[in-house]
Design a protein around this motif. Structure first.
Motif, short mmCIF file in Angstrom:
data_model
loop_
_atom_site.label_atom_id
_atom_site.label_comp_id
_atom_site.label_asym_id
_atom_site.label_seq_id
_atom_site.Cartn_x
_atom_site.Cartn_y
_atom_site.Cartn_z
N LEU A 275 19.16 25.07 21.89
CA LEU A 275 19.37 26.48 22.13
C LEU A 275 18.20 27.07 22.93
CD1 LEU A 275 21.51 26.01 19.89
CD2 LEU A 275 20.92 28.27 19.01
N THR A 276 18.51 28.00 23.81
CA THR A 276 17.47 28.69 24.56
C THR A 276 16.77 29.70 23.65
OG1 THR A 276 18.95 30.47 25.26
CG2 THR A 276 18.88 28.49 26.65
N ASP A 277 15.64 30.21 24.11
CA ASP A 277 14.94 31.24 23.35
C ASP A 277 15.84 32.46 23.14
OD1 ASP A 277 12.73 29.62 23.21
OD2 ASP A 277 11.64 30.64 24.83
N ALA A 278 16.61 32.81 24.17
CA ALA A 278 17.49 33.97 24.06
C ALA A 278 18.57 33.74 23.02
CB ALA A 278 18.12 34.29 25.43
N GLN A 279 19.12 32.54 23.00
CA GLN A 279 20.14 32.22 21.98
C GLN A 279 19.53 32.23 20.58
OE1 GLN A 279 21.35 28.53 23.82
NE2 GLN A 279 23.33 29.38 24.46
N MET A 280 18.34 31.68 20.43
CA MET A 280 17.69 31.70 19.13
C MET A 280 17.43 33.12 18.67
SD MET A 280 17.48 28.64 17.98
CE MET A 280 16.61 29.21 16.54
N ASP A 281 17.06 34.01 19.61
CA ASP A 281 16.79 35.40 19.25
C ASP A 281 18.03 36.08 18.68
OD1 ASP A 281 14.17 35.22 20.01
OD2 ASP A 281 14.46 36.14 21.99
N ARG A 282 19.21 35.66 19.13
CA ARG A 282 20.45 36.29 18.65
C ARG A 282 20.68 36.03 17.16
NH1 ARG A 282 24.48 33.76 23.02
NH2 ARG A 282 23.17 34.10 24.89
N ILE A 283 20.20 34.91 16.66
CA ILE A 283 20.44 34.60 15.25
C ILE A 283 19.19 34.77 14.39
CG2 ILE A 283 22.41 33.08 15.68
CD1 ILE A 283 20.56 30.69 15.36
N GLY A 284 18.03 34.97 15.03
CA GLY A 284 16.83 35.30 14.28
C GLY A 284 16.34 34.22 13.33
N TRP A 285 16.73 33.01 13.57
CA TRP A 285 16.38 31.90 12.66
C TRP A 285 14.97 31.42 13.01
CZ3 TRP A 285 20.33 27.33 11.80
CH2 TRP A 285 19.94 26.57 10.67
N THR A 286 13.96 32.21 12.65
CA THR A 286 12.60 31.90 13.06
C THR A 286 11.95 30.84 12.18
OG1 THR A 286 11.78 33.75 11.75
CG2 THR A 286 12.25 34.18 14.07
N ASN A 287 12.37 30.73 10.95
CA ASN A 287 11.89 29.67 10.08
C ASN A 287 12.82 28.46 10.20
OD1 ASN A 287 9.70 31.23 8.99
ND2 ASN A 287 11.22 32.37 7.81
N ARG A 288 12.53 27.43 9.48
CA ARG A 288 13.33 26.19 9.62
C ARG A 288 13.95 25.78 8.29
NH1 ARG A 288 12.95 23.62 14.48
NH2 ARG A 288 11.39 24.48 15.90
N GLN A 289 14.35 26.77 7.49
CA GLN A 289 14.99 26.44 6.22
C GLN A 289 16.26 25.62 6.46
OE1 GLN A 289 15.03 29.49 7.71
NE2 GLN A 289 14.70 31.13 6.23
N GLY A 290 16.52 24.69 5.56
CA GLY A 290 17.85 24.12 5.51
C GLY A 290 18.78 25.17 4.94
N ILE A 291 20.03 25.16 5.38
CA ILE A 291 21.00 26.15 4.92
C ILE A 291 22.27 25.44 4.45
CG2 ILE A 291 22.35 28.21 5.50
CD1 ILE A 291 20.37 28.87 7.66
N GLY A 292 22.82 25.91 3.35
CA GLY A 292 24.12 25.44 2.88
C GLY A 292 24.87 26.60 2.29
N ASP A 293 26.18 26.64 2.48
CA ASP A 293 26.93 27.72 1.83
C ASP A 293 27.42 27.24 0.47
OD1 ASP A 293 29.41 26.35 2.54
OD2 ASP A 293 29.25 27.28 4.52
N SER A 294 28.05 28.12 -0.29
CA SER A 294 28.18 27.93 -1.73
C SER A 294 29.59 27.60 -2.21
CB SER A 294 27.70 29.21 -2.45
OG SER A 294 26.37 29.49 -2.10
N ALA A 295 30.48 27.26 -1.32
CA ALA A 295 31.84 26.90 -1.71
C ALA A 295 31.89 25.45 -2.20
CB ALA A 295 32.80 27.09 -0.54
N LEU A 349 26.85 33.14 19.17
CA LEU A 349 26.54 31.91 19.90
C LEU A 349 27.78 31.31 20.55
CD1 LEU A 349 24.04 30.10 17.46
CD2 LEU A 349 23.51 31.55 19.44
N ASP A 350 28.67 32.17 21.02
CA ASP A 350 29.93 31.66 21.57
C ASP A 350 29.77 30.95 22.91
OD1 ASP A 350 29.38 33.89 23.12
OD2 ASP A 350 31.29 34.88 22.78
N ASP A 351 28.55 30.94 23.45
CA ASP A 351 28.29 30.20 24.69
C ASP A 351 27.62 28.85 24.42
OD1 ASP A 351 26.00 31.39 23.73
OD2 ASP A 351 25.19 31.91 25.71
#
Length: 468
Positions: A275-295, A349-351
């Motif tokens: 991802l480009t810096d601009a794309q990263m800015d759109r989601i604000g994911w500045t840290n590097r946490q792992g992520i999982g949803d809860s279903a 991030l549709d691009d």
């Protein structure tokens, strides 16, 4: 009722995003050392069968415990080519596939199991640093996100029990921007992320430097014990060993007793282009946490060092007959579904396009975490059943195998979790019918605010329910 992931995504966005993706693990697109094929018979003190995390940690720790041992490790294909080179790179502290799963099955041991899991993760971090292993290790923490209203309560209850810090909708949006996030639970110290293939390859380097003889393209065809030795036929050479550890996980065990204890379930993954810096800015994911949803049918995702997003999970596919087959890895419907869910989570991030798509078989058992045992008069140890959470647990499992072979009681071998085995799966067609019915029921629960139907409640009562 519908879930957030039943939402509509423009199919042209999905098709465009996948059009140029390559089939195969992104992690394995790196230089890999070549180890020779075993061409002549040999003897050793310890033979390790399997060149994934479990086998590599076993060989390494065996060499550390007794540097004078003659240790051989054989791998049927390449080091780290299977699950160890295809997973998401989440190194979780839990050795019970989540606190809830462990608490349900071993309520009297869960505090000690939790402590041992943290000790194992801390020990892994220290050992990687001490050995100078380049594995892109980051103690990032884990963010469990609620994407449905009823999941918010689940996460609040977990936080109240001390399992992490509860984040409100506003708090979690400050971490990562997604319209699907309603709340989250953040555990800062219970998860690291790594480059999974580098972890396997660096462990193999450490093994070789410790004197372990490693052979690739050397398949263990049969096992025969007699006298004080175990003989393993590799189809061209015989390895005669005093002791053996079987670390073949999802692949058919050399011990018939194990063949009904696990089934292979296929997991599917996508990786974006960087991802480009601009794309990263759109989601604000500045840290590097792992992520999982809860279903029940959940997604897991993380950032890489070059700002790709690795996105996997949801579909878990079992094929009739317990088959492991490379043909199962290319499943277009699942890759399209994963892409749809990615764009529902991050519509901004549709691009973005995906560079890689891949799959691998997970070894699962009826308790959803590892089980151990000894065979052939205590000369053969084995472990199976990590159910997708083995990156960290494999190191703990390796030490258990070595403890078992030592014949001495240790805090690990005294665990009920180690001493008792899960119920086996039934033969076909019952296994397939049961697994497919359970998968359908879990999907229905996700669409019914988490309410579990009669089948799931029955499995829960029998200690066979999936609740992590």
């Amino acid at each position: 009722m519908q879930t957030v992931f039943d939402g509509h995504v423009d199919p042209t966005i999905v098709e465009r995003s996948l059009a140029a993706s390559s089939l195969g693990s992104m992690w394995l697109d790196i230089a890999r050392p070549e180890y020779p094929r075993l061409s002549s018979s040999t003897t050793c003190d310890l033979l390790v069968v399997g060149g994934g995390y479990t086998g590599l940690w076993t060989a390494l720790h065996a060499a550390q415990r007794n540097p004078d041992q003659r240790i051989v490790l054989i791998e049927a294909d390449r080091i780290g080519w299977a699950a160890s080179g295809r997973n998401g790179g989440f190194v979780e502290a839990s050795i019970t596939h989540g606190h809830a799963n462990g608490k349900t099955r071993w309520p009297n041991e869960i505090d000690r199991l939790t402590e041992m899991g943290i000790e194992n993760l801390d020990g892994m971090q220290d050992e990687i640093a001490r050995l100078g292993l380049d594995v892109e290790w980051q103690r990032s923490g884990m963010l469990a996100v609620a994407t449905e209203p009823h999941q918010v309560e689940w996460l609040q209850e977990a936080a109240d029990e001390g399992e992490g810090r509860f984040l409100s909708s506003e708090d979690v949006q400050n971490e990562v921007h997604s319209p699907t996030y309603r709340a989250a639970l953040f555990e800062a110290d219970t998860c690291a992320i790594v480059h999974p293939a580098k972890l396997a390859l660096e462990l193999s380097r450490a093994c070789a430097e410790a004197g372990v003889r490693i052979y690739e393209h050397t398949n263990a065809a049969s096992l025969d014990s007699g006298g004080v030795a175990v003989r393993v036929d590799t189809g061209g050479a015989i390895v005669t060993a005093r002791q053996v550890v079987l670390a073949t996980n999802v692949f058919t065990s050399l011990l018939k007793r194990n063949r009904f204890h696990t089934v292979p379930v296929y997991d599917y993954v996508l990786a974006t282009e960087p991802l480009t810096d601009a794309q990263m800015d759109r989601i604000g994911w500045t840290n590097r946490q792992g992520i999982g949803d809860s279903a029940n049918q959940f997604h897991y995702y993380r950032r890489t060092e070059d700002n790709r997003i690795v996105w996997g999970g949801y579909d878990a596919i079992y094929h009739f007959g317990r088959k492991v087959d490379a043909a199962y890895e290319n499943r277009p419907d699942t890759y399209r579904r994963l892409a749809e869910h990615f764009f529902i989570t991050f519509p901004q991030l549709d691009d973005v396009t995906f560079s890689h798509r891949w799959a691998g078989a997970i070894d699962t058992n009826t308790r959803f975490c590892a089980h151990w045992g000894l065979a052939r008069d205590g000369r053969v140890a084995y472990v199976n059943g990590f159910t997708g959470l083995g990156v960290g647990a494999a190191r703990f499992a390796a030490d258990v195998c070595l403890d078992l072979l030592s014949g001495k009681d240790t805090p690990r071998t005294e665990l009920e979790m180690v001493r008792k085995k899960p119920l086996p799966f039934p033969p076909e067609p019952l296994a397939s019918i049961g697994i497919q019915a359970t998968r359908w029921s879990l999907d229905r629960a996700d669409h019914a605010e988490g309410r579990r139907n009669a089948l799931l409640r029955t499995l829960d009562a029998l200690g066979l329910g999936f609740d992590s």
